[in-house]
Write a protein that holds these residues in place. Structure first.
Motif, PDB file in Angstrom:
ATOM      1  N   LYS A   1       0.838  -1.220   0.000  1.00 53.05           N
ATOM      2  CA  LYS A   1       0.000   0.000   0.000  1.00 53.05           C
ATOM      3  C   LYS A   1       0.865   1.259   0.000  1.00 53.05           C
ATOM      4  O   LYS A   1       1.895   1.332   0.673  1.00 53.05           O
ATOM      5  N   ARG A   2       0.405   2.274  -0.726  1.00 53.50           N
ATOM      6  CA  ARG A   2       1.206   3.495  -0.826  1.00 53.50           C
ATOM      7  C   ARG A   2       1.319   4.203   0.540  1.00 53.50           C
ATOM      8  O   ARG A   2       2.377   4.697   0.914  1.00 53.50           O
ATOM      9  N   ALA A   3       0.214   4.211   1.275  1.00 54.63           N
ATOM     10  CA  ALA A   3       0.225   4.885   2.586  1.00 54.63           C
ATOM     11  C   ALA A   3       1.255   4.250   3.515  1.00 54.63           C
ATOM     12  O   ALA A   3       1.971   4.933   4.241  1.00 54.63           O
ATOM     13  N   TRP A   4       1.318   2.946   3.464  1.00 57.30           N
ATOM     14  CA  TRP A   4       2.273   2.234   4.320  1.00 57.30           C
ATOM     15  C   TRP A   4       3.712   2.616   3.948  1.00 57.30           C
ATOM     16  O   TRP A   4       4.541   2.857   4.809  1.00 57.30           O
ATOM     17  N   ARG A   5       3.962   2.700   2.631  1.00 57.52           N
ATOM     18  CA  ARG A   5       5.310   3.077   2.203  1.00 57.52           C
ATOM     19  C   ARG A   5       5.665   4.483   2.696  1.00 57.52           C
ATOM     20  O   ARG A   5       6.790   4.754   3.072  1.00 57.52           O
ATOM     21  N   ARG A   6       4.668   5.360   2.686  1.00 59.35           N
ATOM     22  CA  ARG A   6       4.939   6.733   3.142  1.00 59.35           C
ATOM     23  C   ARG A   6       5.246   6.786   4.640  1.00 59.35           C
ATOM     24  O   ARG A   6       6.128   7.528   5.080  1.00 59.35           O
ATOM     25  N   LEU A 308      -0.582  10.258   7.195  1.00 56.77           N
ATOM     26  CA  LEU A 308      -0.943   9.042   6.477  1.00 56.77           C
ATOM     27  C   LEU A 308      -2.207   8.361   6.949  1.00 56.77           C
ATOM     28  O   LEU A 308      -2.706   7.463   6.299  1.00 56.77           O
ATOM     29  N   VAL A 310      -2.604   6.188   9.027  1.00 57.03           N
ATOM     30  CA  VAL A 310      -2.489   4.765   9.353  1.00 57.03           C
ATOM     31  C   VAL A 310      -3.006   4.431  10.741  1.00 57.03           C
ATOM     32  O   VAL A 310      -3.291   3.289  11.028  1.00 57.03           O
TER      33      VAL A 310
END
Ligand code: ADP
Length: 473
Positions: A1-6, A308, A310
């Motif tokens: 997931k992009r959010a996780w990478r951020r 993010l 998260v």
């Protein structure tokens, strides 16, 4: 997931910003030694105040008799009675009484505050002496640990520069602290002489030296942080001519205010400083001590959650400064359950995050690790900076080749007395500090530098100094 990478990227950036490779620590070591020198050359020559204590003789272990100590450093004060047997390490016993300072006395007059302290002291003395006899011929002697900024005028007197920690008693500023206490003691009809006025780090050093005469440095790492050490009097250039006693003197560094461009500073540190009541002050302390570590962690978690999402909806509790206390941070860091149950509990109970997935809990643990590792390693570099200043880091004497064995045997044993809740209660902090000491010093030198934990040094040390400065012995 992009959010996780951020979110991982936020953590990586933070980690890079906090990096303390040995090369950088060595630069901090050098900077500390240089600033110490500058602070000794002239008043205001460095962010390090390098305050004179006029303590030339540290306790030797031969002190005998019964001495009292008063420790005023914050919201509590403690009274101690220490019995010394004359043989090193023979502190026969000490009795302690701990009392809170009533709030209204923190903002009243100096007479009210000191009358309260002196009457508590009198009660304590009467209680203690009813169970053990006191020979009427001896005058009682007291050491006073007063952990506020003081300009010492002798080892038993000094002028209050300013109050901190919530005290506002204007009529005290500029007055002699010992004299205020001595007058209150007399007003209360107690026969006792104040013959040492010290800062808490000096107490730690005194206790360390009492037990082991190779102790020449003391460091406190608790809510705040500070250090003192034994300096050659002729190296204290700013008071040449003033000093009549040759030899050594203890210098109170006030190292919490140390600053160097080599310190690894992040945007979170800058924000924490800007939001503090004392911006641009105590820069080293704000990266190291227990007052602040939890709040750096809170700021990083806040950033992760804001950017993010998260963590789900951003908890409003996360916006409350200092809500995440350092002991809670340590408990998360040291959570050894496989599913990080303690981390989940603290995030839920303290920050009101209902349900944090395991992979995010792991990131939180990592944030704690980065903050504590940096703090501990910087503290180690600071300690070695002191050793370097007094020529005990081995750097002057490391000979190469044939002479190596000879230089090793010449490396003097050096003991650093350490006190404070962060060092004593936070295992990973302590391990990181010890590890960094070895890395910076190298395996040749490291074994001759010994860290010893002191307990109650700020109180017992004052009684020891009252004893070693006693006029009657
Ligand atoms: P002080 O410095 O306030 O005179 P201490 O030396 O006992 O008193 O230090 C207390 C500080 O140590 C606390 O403010 C806290 O930051 C830190 N501390 C205490 N217990 C722990 C713990 N279990 N883990 C991490 N830090 C702790």
């Amino acid at each position: 997931k992009r959010a996780w990478r951020r979110v991982v990227r936020v953590l990586e950036e933070f980690e890079e910003g906090c990096a303390t490779p040995v090369g950088r620590l060595r630069q901090v070591v050098d900077a500390m030694a240089v600033e110490m020198h500058a602070g000794l050359v002239s008043e205001g020559g460095s962010k390090l105040k390098m305050l004179l204590t006029f303590v030339h003789n540290l306790p030797s272990g031969s002190e005998k008799g019964t001495y009292y100590a008063l420790d005023l450093g914050g919201t509590n004060f403690r009274i101690l009675r220490v019995q010394l047997g004359g043989q090193r390490s023979a502190i026969i016993g000490h009795d302690v009484d701990r009392q809170p300072i009533p709030l209204h006395l923190m903002t009243g007059t100096s007479e009210e505050l000191f009358d309260f302290i002196a009457s508590s002291l009198k009660e304590f003395v009467e209680r203690e002496e009813s169970v053990s006899e006191h020979s009427k011929s001896e005058r009682r002697e007291l050491g006073f640990t007063f952990s506020f900024p003081v300009k010492q005028t002798s080892s038993s007197s000094g002028i209050l520069i300013k109050w901190t920690k919530g005290f506002v008693i204007e009529d005290m500023v500029g007055r002699d602290v010992s004299e205020c206490l001595q007058q209150a003691i007399s007003r209360n009809g107690l026969d006792m002489q104040v013959n040492a006025l010290i800062n808490d780090t000096v107490g730690t050093l005194a206790l360390g030296h009492y037990h082991d005469e190779d102790t020449v440095v003391a460091v406190i790492i608790g809510t705040g942080t500070n250090a003192c050490y034994l300096e050659r009097a002729d190296a204290i250039i700013k008071c040449q001519g003033l000093l009549t006693t040759p030899g050594d003197m203890v210098v109170n560094m006030e190292w919490g205010n140390f600053w160097s461009s080599h310190l690894p500073r992040t945007s979170y540190d800058i924000d924490l400083d800007a939001d503090s009541p004392n911006p641009n002050d105590q820069g080293f302390e704000k990266m190291i001590s227990g007052m602040y570590l939890g709040d750096i962690v809170r700021r990083v978690i806040l950033r992760m959650s804001e950017e993010l999402g998260v963590f789900g909806p951003v908890s409003s509790k996360l916006h409350v400064p200092f809500i995440l206390r350092t002991p809670l941070m340590a408990a998360m860091h040291e959570d050894d359950t496989p599913d990080l149950r303690e981390v989940a509990r603290i995030l839920r109970d303290t920050l009101e995050f209902p349900d944090i997935p395991l992979n995010v809990r792991k990131l939180v643990v990592k944030v704690c690790d980065v903050v504590t590792r940096r703090a501990a390693r910087l503290a180690a570099a600071g300690i070695i900076g002191i050793l370097k200043k007094i020529g005990r880091d081995g750097s002057g004497g490391i000979a190469r080749g044939k002479n190596e064995a000879a230089s090793r045997s010449k490396m003097r044993r050096t003991v650093v007395a350490v006190e404070g809740g962060l060092y004593t209660n936070y295992t990973l902090f302590r391990e990181y500090l010890n590890e960094a000491m070895s890395q910076i010093l190298g395996e040749e030198i490291a074994p001759s530098v010994i860290i010893k934990v002191m307990e109650d040094g700020s109180g017992i040390g004052a009684a020891l100094l009252a004893a070693s400065h006693s006029t009657s012995s």
